[in-house]
Each structure stands twice: as C-alpha cells, then as structure tokens.
Design a protein around this motif. Structure first.
Motif, PDB file in Angstrom:
ATOM      1  N   CYS A   1      36.673 -64.832  -3.021  1.00  0.00           N
ATOM      2  CA  CYS A   1      36.897 -65.416  -4.348  1.00  0.00           C
ATOM      3  C   CYS A   1      36.792 -64.324  -5.416  1.00  0.00           C
ATOM      4  CB  CYS A   1      35.886 -66.539  -4.632  1.00  0.00           C
ATOM      5  SG  CYS A   1      34.161 -66.061  -4.456  1.00  0.00           S
ATOM      6  N   HIS A   2      37.550 -64.496  -6.491  1.00  0.00           N
ATOM      7  CA  HIS A   2      37.575 -63.533  -7.605  1.00  0.00           C
ATOM      8  C   HIS A   2      37.842 -62.117  -7.101  1.00  0.00           C
ATOM      9  CE1 HIS A   2      35.055 -66.288 -10.487  1.00  0.00           C
ATOM     10  NE2 HIS A   2      36.163 -66.869 -10.008  1.00  0.00           N
TER      11      HIS A   2
ATOM     12  N   GLU B   1      36.923 -60.699  -4.358  1.00  0.00           N
ATOM     13  CA  GLU B   1      35.866 -60.086  -3.561  1.00  0.00           C
ATOM     14  C   GLU B   1      35.630 -60.887  -2.281  1.00  0.00           C
ATOM     15  OE1 GLU B   1      32.363 -59.779  -5.900  1.00  0.00           O
ATOM     16  OE2 GLU B   1      33.184 -58.281  -7.274  1.00  0.00           O
TER      17      GLU B   1
ATOM     18  N   HIS C   1      32.949 -61.976   0.575  1.00  0.00           N
ATOM     19  CA  HIS C   1      31.510 -62.171   0.730  1.00  0.00           C
ATOM     20  C   HIS C   1      31.197 -62.585   2.169  1.00  0.00           C
ATOM     21  CE1 HIS C   1      30.916 -62.149  -3.689  1.00  0.00           C
ATOM     22  NE2 HIS C   1      32.101 -62.762  -3.700  1.00  0.00           N
TER      23      HIS C   1
ATOM     24  N   SER D   1      25.614 -63.555   2.264  1.00  0.00           N
ATOM     25  CA  SER D   1      25.581 -63.529   0.798  1.00  0.00           C
ATOM     26  C   SER D   1      25.944 -64.874   0.178  1.00  0.00           C
ATOM     27  CB  SER D   1      26.556 -62.457   0.282  1.00  0.00           C
ATOM     28  OG  SER D   1      27.899 -62.817   0.593  1.00  0.00           O
TER      29      SER D   1
ATOM     30  N   ASP E   1      23.528 -66.374  -2.248  1.00  0.00           N
ATOM     31  CA  ASP E   1      23.313 -65.695  -3.528  1.00  0.00           C
ATOM     32  C   ASP E   1      23.881 -66.551  -4.661  1.00  0.00           C
ATOM     33  OD1 ASP E   1      22.247 -63.650  -2.097  1.00  0.00           O
ATOM     34  OD2 ASP E   1      24.045 -62.386  -2.167  1.00  0.00           O
ATOM     35  N   HIS E   2      23.269 -66.431  -5.818  1.00  0.00           N
ATOM     36  CA  HIS E   2      23.732 -67.214  -6.965  1.00  0.00           C
ATOM     37  C   HIS E   2      24.902 -66.499  -7.634  1.00  0.00           C
ATOM     38  CE1 HIS E   2      20.577 -70.237  -6.810  1.00  0.00           C
ATOM     39  NE2 HIS E   2      19.747 -69.269  -6.506  1.00  0.00           N
ATOM     40  N   ASN E   3      26.055 -66.646  -6.990  1.00  0.00           N
ATOM     41  CA  ASN E   3      27.274 -66.046  -7.494  1.00  0.00           C
ATOM     42  C   ASN E   3      28.174 -67.173  -8.007  1.00  0.00           C
ATOM     43  OD1 ASN E   3      30.239 -65.307  -7.030  1.00  0.00           O
ATOM     44  ND2 ASN E   3      29.243 -63.294  -6.869  1.00  0.00           N
ATOM     45  N   ALA E   4      28.649 -67.010  -9.225  1.00  0.00           N
ATOM     46  CA  ALA E   4      29.438 -68.083  -9.848  1.00  0.00           C
ATOM     47  C   ALA E   4      30.721 -68.355  -9.072  1.00  0.00           C
ATOM     48  CB  ALA E   4      29.758 -67.706 -11.299  1.00  0.00           C
ATOM     49  N   GLY E   5      31.352 -67.299  -8.579  1.00  0.00           N
ATOM     50  CA  GLY E   5      32.582 -67.482  -7.830  1.00  0.00           C
ATOM     51  C   GLY E   5      32.352 -68.244  -6.539  1.00  0.00           C
ATOM     52  N   ILE E   6      31.285 -67.897  -5.817  1.00  0.00           N
ATOM     53  CA  ILE E   6      30.958 -68.596  -4.573  1.00  0.00           C
ATOM     54  C   ILE E   6      30.637 -70.056  -4.859  1.00  0.00           C
ATOM     55  CG2 ILE E   6      29.286 -68.741  -2.684  1.00  0.00           C
ATOM     56  CD1 ILE E   6      29.029 -65.727  -2.780  1.00  0.00           C
TER      57      ILE E   6
ATOM     58  N   GLN F   1      31.679 -71.929  -7.357  1.00  0.00           N
ATOM     59  CA  GLN F   1      32.899 -72.655  -7.683  1.00  0.00           C
ATOM     60  C   GLN F   1      33.704 -72.975  -6.418  1.00  0.00           C
ATOM     61  OE1 GLN F   1      35.800 -70.397  -9.850  1.00  0.00           O
ATOM     62  NE2 GLN F   1      36.948 -72.200 -10.522  1.00  0.00           N
TER      63      GLN F   1
END
Length: 834
Positions: free
Chosen positions: A319-320, A322, A324, A328, A331-336, A338
């Motif tokens: 996503c975005h 990248e 992952h 990961s 992890d608090h990733n906004a893309g993940i 979403q």
C-alpha cells in the motif's frame, strides 16, 4: 423453486443405484479373529498339547495351556475392536446431511439417501453429498483440497458439464462461501471418491519380513520338534521303560524345543505398541506397520494439510507504494490500517472462507475501534468479474461508500490508473504470485452518489494488494531435522506449482529443493529413468493421484521402506501401496483412513517422528525379547535331554516345570522387554537395512551362546548337588532354583545392549520388580507348600544349598556384562559393527 424428485421416484432410484456411500472394510467378528489366531502353527501345537494333556489325565497342564490360548485371542480381539471403534468415531465425511428438494419442498435427509436426479441446495459450510452439476450459483465457492490437493477454493458457476470443470461439484468437498443449487448425477462408487476407492481394491499389501521369518522359523521348529519328540520318547522308553512317562517326556521335549512365546511376545508387543502409539495421537489400524515404522527410509508427505495448515494467512501487504511483511502488519501504519479496513468491509461477516478468516484475524488485531455501518447492497463474485463489492451507508452522516476486493486484474481494471502506475502494481502482484502466494487487490469509493446495477460501473480508487500463504506447521522444520538425523529421506509431493513447492521445501529444511520433478516430466519418464532420478529428488510438483502411486512404487523398487502421509482421497492409492500409510484423522477422508496403516489423530507432522522413534524402540526391544527367548530355551532343552540317555541321572524338568517357566516368567518378561526404555542415540542411527534378517546369524549365535552359558551353570549346580548326596527330589529343586535365578539374571543383562545392569535397575522398570518377586516368591512357595512339593516333585534342600545357584548365576552375569562392555568399547571406537 425446483420441484425435484417425488418421494416415490427417489425410493425407486435408491433401489436401483443403492445407497450413496462407499463400501468399507467390515469389522471382523470374534470367531473369525479367533480362527485367524489359532491357524498359526504354534497355536495349533498349543491346542494339541493341551488336549493330549487332558486325555492323559494331566488336567492342570492342559487347562493352563488352553486358557493361555484364550487369553491371547482375547488380547487380539480387544485391540482390533478398540481400533475399529476409534475409526467409527472418525467417520464424518462419507454421509453428510443434505438439503434436497422433494415434491417441491425442501427436506433435509441423510447423505446416504441422496440419489441421482436429486436437487440439492448448498449453503456455506455444507459438505457436498454427491457429484453434481451446478444449476444456480450465488458466489458458490468450494474447497476441493481433499480431492485435488489445492488449498485455494474454487468458484463454481452454471455451465456446460462437458466443457467446464467449474460447473461441477464433487462429493466430500466443502462449501466455503455463497450458496447454490445442484443436480446430482453420480452417487456412491460412481463419484470421484468412489472411483479412487475402486483403485484401492487392485493394490495388494505384502506381509512384513518379520511375519515371513517368524512363520518359517515356527514351521521349521514345528517339524524339528515333532521329530525330536518322537526320538526323546523312544529314548526314555528304551532306557527307563514306562509308556506314559516316555510320552510325557517326549511332550516336554516338544514344548522345550518349540518356544510358543514367539507368537505371544509378537502379539503383546504389537498390542502394547499400538496402545503406546495412541498415547502419541497415532491410531494403529494394522499392527504389523509398527514393525516397519522404525525401519522407514523414506517419508513421502503431501503439502496441503500435512506440511502446511490448510488455512490462509496474510503474508505481506502492498500500500502507498510500499511492501510490508507479515511482522509489520501490527504496526500503526495508516496505509496498512486503511487497506485492512477496506478488505474487511468487502468481506461478509462470520465467513468460513480461509482468506476472509485471515483478513478478519488481522483486522481484529490492528483495529481498536470498529465502526458499524448499514449494508445497502452486495455485488457477488462471478466468473465474468472476479471481484466482490459491498456498499454501506455511514451511520449519522448518511454517506454512501463502497469497498471492493478481488483478483488484481479485475480490481485494477475498475480503478482510474495511469499506465505506469498500473504496470508497477501489476509487477508487484506478479512477484507475489511467483512466490506461491494467493494475491487479492482492494479498492474503495468514498463518494458514492448512486448505487449502479452492475459492479463494473463503479469507479474505484486503488488501495493496495494483499498476499496470502498457506503457512507451514510450526513443528515441521524440527521434525524434518530429526528425520535427517535418523537417516530418513523426506520427499514433498504436491499438486502445487513447482516454485511454490520448492519454496515450501526450503522453508521446512529439505536440502535437495533446487529442482522439482513436475507431473508433466514424470509422465514422460520410463520406470527405469524414474528409479534413477528419484534417488536425488525430494520435491515433486503438479502431481496427479496416479503419479503419487507411481512415485511410491519407484521408491519401493529401489529397496526403500516407504512411509506416506496424506489426508485426501487422491492420497489413498499411494497410502495403501506404501509400506506404512499414514492418514490424517482430523481432516482426512474415510477413503484415506481405510487405505492407511496408521492414522494421525491430531494431524500433527511431529507425531510421525514420535511414531518412528517409538517404532525403533519397539523393534529393538522385540529383537532383544526374541533373543532372550532363544537363549532361555537352550537350557530348558538341555535339561530335558540330559536324563534321556542316562537312566542313572534324576529327571530334571517335568511338563509342570516347563509350564511354570513359560507361563509365569516368560510372559512377564516379554512385558518387561516391551516396557524397557529406548537405547541412547536411537534417532541418530541409520534405519535398519530392509534386507537384513530379523533372526540373523549374529543374533542367533549370541542368543545360543547365552543359553549355553546358562545351561552350563545349571548343569554344574546339578552335578554338585548329586555329588553332595541329595535325593532326586532335592536335586531337582536345587537345579530348578538355579535355572530360575539364572533366568532372572539373564533377563537383567539382556534388557539393554548399551547400559549395564546397575543402570537398568536404577531406571525402575516396574516389570523387573514384578519378575523378581513373582519368580522368587513362587519358587519359595513350592518349597513351603506340601501340595506344590508333590506337584513339582520337589523336596526342600535347605536354603544354604541354594548358595551355589546364586554364585553360578552371578558368574554368568559377570561374563555377559563383560562382553557388553567390550562390544560397546569397540562400537565406540568404530572398530566393530554389530
């Protein structure tokens, strides 16, 4: 609504086609089992001797012998029935419940009552009861891994039966999503399950080497015993006179020469071995497989459900721009976040589809606050568009939005992407797929004004890609490593693509995984070519059921002892052809379980390694027990023969003495040997050579040596007691006591080939304590009881006169322990092979 068959039509077709079930092996009745047991030559001899004793008036001996035969039959019957009852509890696939349309109404019936022509309604979670053609499909998705070996579910649709495989559903497969209406065209033996079942009937399994050797040995001893018995009878009659005593001496000689403990020990070891395997979650259907298990040189394993867990897990997310990895995702990733939100929103609630279950699992881990929206419309997956969309209305604001997931090519086509972006995303998806992953794309529309009639009329914004894998079982790599150390070659056989198979093989630790033989290559090979190639190949990919059987046969032709694991119908022919067929109990089919020798109750690959370890231990202890039996019969034979040719010597062993030896000490001893712990380094040695004889010359020679040593000890005590002037009854008591004590010492030194007698005693083998206390206690009882003195023809000589027996037994023990130390030393130095 389809009208379906009428009840009258269904009954008529049931009479014509029979029940919708596969024929299975019928449990053997008590009398059939008993007949099989007593047909063995040794049991025939026991029955004959018992009847002769009864006719001669020796009721105690006759009754004891006949009762022992009944006990062995009981052990065999109990173990067989226990196994069959456990199998009955496992049968949950052959006759699932079915929802059919009869007389225009929906009716739920037993799967065995389904007939050709029945209209069956399939819902999510249903087991397909018979082979059928799809009439209606509403995102009908079926898991066919038990039949094909492929873990990915298959989308079914309406089509021409002769042209499209996805227009057919097959008996035993599982509906994981959607619903459908199908018309049955094949039931019972005519289904794909049934056709494979028919092929099993053409495969014959050979008896094991030990069974062959034991039958030959018993036959030879039977013939030799008959000749010797006649000779001893004549010798006794000519030297001492008396027909009755001569006959009894001849029978004693036959009993001494014919060690009926062989089938007894074999039965006990296999019965208790099956029990011990059950403690390790392995059900034994054919006890003879226990013998072969410890000598397995090759383990052929299916991938899906055996090496892997037969369930999906998210491996990576894109996503975005990248990529992952799985680690990961939390992890608090906004893309993940979403991407997981869109994937979850595009999936139905409480789904049993493996990929949607994996999405729900990671979504629950990642999302803290779960918003609740109202579902407005759902667009199902179809063969025209491999994507699904769910349209929601946001609570409070009334905003409408849509979330979509599906095949990357289908989802990307509905997104407004530039050529460069499209190509980049497509390249990432291809790389994921090349690693054996199942790839889905996700997209969303956050500003939906109106809900269109067709899914492809929606305009989406691409969100990301998700890659799923069927993860390997956590315990498999360690199990593979143990197999390597034990000299067992592990071969992976799968229907997956070669790249996926090689990737899985590398993960679990299979060394020769750089090259895989595919089904197409295998089809072009001759038997001779395959026998050569298979020696250096550990991965087979895109393999069809008949080729699995071909692989097993090639391995056996090379002299390997082959174990085969599997759970599907497609594994059944190979399971039956293998030396040891190991079926999965939880996910396996009835056909696979019926064809197998062993059933893994927990579907745990590591249990196979425990089974191999236990199989080696059982074989070692069985060989030591058989060696002991040969050894202990040498002094029994010698003590029967000695007085036959010299009328001045007291008769040593009467039939009651031999019965005492065999029915008290020997059966308990066989239990002691069975319970003895494994030898050190048992899983660091190579498997036993399949061509090596169980009763080889070294084993027989050393067994005879131990027996002669014990015989010499008893004869020495015998002549010492005669020289001391004891009566015949006292001499008999002293000599018999020395035989009992020597027997106990012989057991102690024979229990292990690597540990000394003091180590064995420290291990607290309870059976040793039972042997010692029972043997010595009964011996003392024969001295104290006047009734037993008359039966055994004993007279108490006084305990002081038993010192020579203890001393002689101690000398024998020291000699045998000294030989053990020397052998272990040379083994350690690598100068001697046993």
């Amino acid at each position: 609504m389809k009208i379906g068959l009428t009840n009258a039509e269904a009954m008529a077709r049931l009479q014509q086609s029979g029940f919708n079930e596969l024929p299975s092996a019928k449990p053997k009745g008590f009398w059939k089992l008993a007949l099989e047991v007593v047909q063995e030559p040794m049991f025939i001899l026991l029955l004959g001797c018992g009847l002769v004793y009864l006719l001669l008036g020796d009721y105690s001996e006759g009754i004891i012998l006949l009762c022992w035969v009944i006990i062995i039959i009981g052990i065999t019957f109990f173990q067989h029935r226990k196994t069959e009852k456990a199998l009955d509890a496992l049968r949950n696939l052959s006759s699932p419940r079915a929802l059919v349309v009869r007389d225009g109404a929906e009716l739920r019936i037993a799967g065995r009552a389904v007939v050709p022509g029945d209209i069956v309604i399939l819902n999510e979670g249903d087991r397909v009861p018979a082979d059928a053609t799809v009439l209606e499909s509403h995102n009908l998705t079926v898991d066919e891994s038990l039949l094909t070996g492929e873990s990915a579910p298959v989308l079914k649709s309406v089509g021409d039966e002769t042209a499209q495989q996805n227009a057919l559903v097959f008996s035993g497969t599982l509906v994981v999503q959607g619903r459908g209406v199908v018309e049955v065209h094949s039931t019972g033996m005519q289904t794909q399950f049934g056709k494979i079942g028919v092929s099993l009937q053409e495969i014959e399994q050979d008896a094991t080497r030990l069974q062959h050797e034991l039958k030959i040995l018993i036959r030879n001893l039977f013939i030799g015993g008959a000749v010797v018995s006649v000779g001893v009878t004549l010798a006794f009659y000519l030297t001492r006179g008396g027909v009755l005593s001569a006959i009894l001496s001849g029978l004693s000689a036959a009993m001494a020469l014919l060690p009926e403990e062989f089938p007894v020990v074999m039965t006990i070891f296999l019965a208790l071995g099956a029990w011990r395997l059950s403690k390790n979650k392995i059900l034994t259907r054919k006890p003879s497989a226990i013998e072969s298990l410890g000598s397995a040189t090759v383990l052929c394993s299916d991938k899906t459900g055996t090496i892997t867990q037969n369930k999906m897990e998210i491996r990576s997310l894109y996503c975005h721009g990248e990529l992952h990895d799985r680690i990961s995702i939390t992890d608090h990733n906004a893309g993940i976040g979403q991407l997981l939100n869109v994937l979850h929103a595009a999936s139905p609630n409480n789904s049993i589809d493996p990929m949607e279950m994996a999405i729900a699992k990671d979504y629950a881990i990642f999302s803290k606050d779960v918003a609740v929206h109202r579902l407005l419309k759902e667009f199902s997956l179809s063969k025209e568009l491999l994507a699904m969309t769910r349209v929601y209305e946001e609570d409070g604001s009334g905003r409408k939005f849509a979330c979509c997931k599906g095949a990357p090519e289908a989802v990307l086509a509905m997104c407004n992407l530039s050529d460069a972006t499209f190509a980049k995303i497509e390249e990432v998806a291809k790389k994921m797929a090349a690693q054996g992953y199942r790839v889905l794309a996700a997209a969303q529309n956050q500003t939906l004004q109106q809900i269109p009639e067709r899914q492809d009329e929606l305009e989406y914004v691409f969100v990301g890609l998700v890659a799923f894998e069927d993860p390997i079982r956590a315990e498999v790599p360690n199990a593979i490593q143990e197999c390597k150390e034990a000299g067992i070659n592990v071969i992976l056989i799968t229907g997956d693509y070669a790249e996926t198979a090689k990737s899985i093989a590398a993960q679990i630790g299979i060394v020769n995984c750089d090259h895989a033989i595919t089904g197409a290559e295998l089809q072009k090979m001759t038997e001779a070519e395959l026998k050569i190639r298979i020696k250096k190949t550990q991965v087979f990919a895109r393999i069809i059921p008949s080729q699995k059987l071909q692989i097993i046969q090639a391995l056996k032709a090379n002299g390997d002892v082959v174990a085969m694991t599997g759970d599907g119908v497609n594994d059944a022919p190979a399971l039956k052809a293998a030396d040891i067929g190991i079926a999965m109990g939880m996910k396996g089919t009835d056909v696979a379980r019926e064809a197998s020798s062993l059933v893994l109750l927990d579907d745990n690959f590591a249990s196979i390694v425990h089974g191999v370890r236990l199989g080696r231990r059982i074989f070692d202890n069985l060989q030591k027990a058989m060696s002991y039996i040969i050894a202990i019969h040498i002094p029994i034979i010698g003590l029967v023969f000695l007085p036959a040719f010299n009328a001045t010597l007291p008769i040593l062993l009467l039939p009651i003495h031999i019965v005492f030896m065999e029915l008290i000490i020997d059966p308990v001893c066989s239990i002691a040997f069975e319970a003895e712990q494994e030898e050190k380094g048992i899983m660091q040695r190579k498997p036993r050579n399949a061509s090596e004889r169980f009763f080889g010359v070294p084993l027989l020679a050393y067994s005879v040596f131990k027996g002669i040593l014990l015989l010499g000890m008893v004869i020495a005590v015998y002549f010492i007691s005669i020289k001391e002037g004891h009566t015949d009854d006292e001499v008999r008591a002293i000599a018999f006591s020395s035989l009992i004590v020597g027997n106990v010492f012989l057991i102690l030194t024979s229990l292990s080939d690597t540990r000394n007698v003091f180590s064995i005693l420290k291990e607290k083998n309870r059976a040793i304590f039972i042997i010692s206390t029972t043997a010595i206690g009964l011996l003392i009882l024969t001295f104290k009881s006047s009734f037993l003195q008359n039966v055994f023809k004993f007279k108490h000589p006084g305990y002081g006169h038993l010192v020579p027996a203890l001393a002689a037994a101690g000398v024998m023990l020291l000699i045998l322990e000294g030989i053990k130390i020397i052998r272990n030393y040379y083994n350690k130095m690598g100068k001697m092979e046993l």
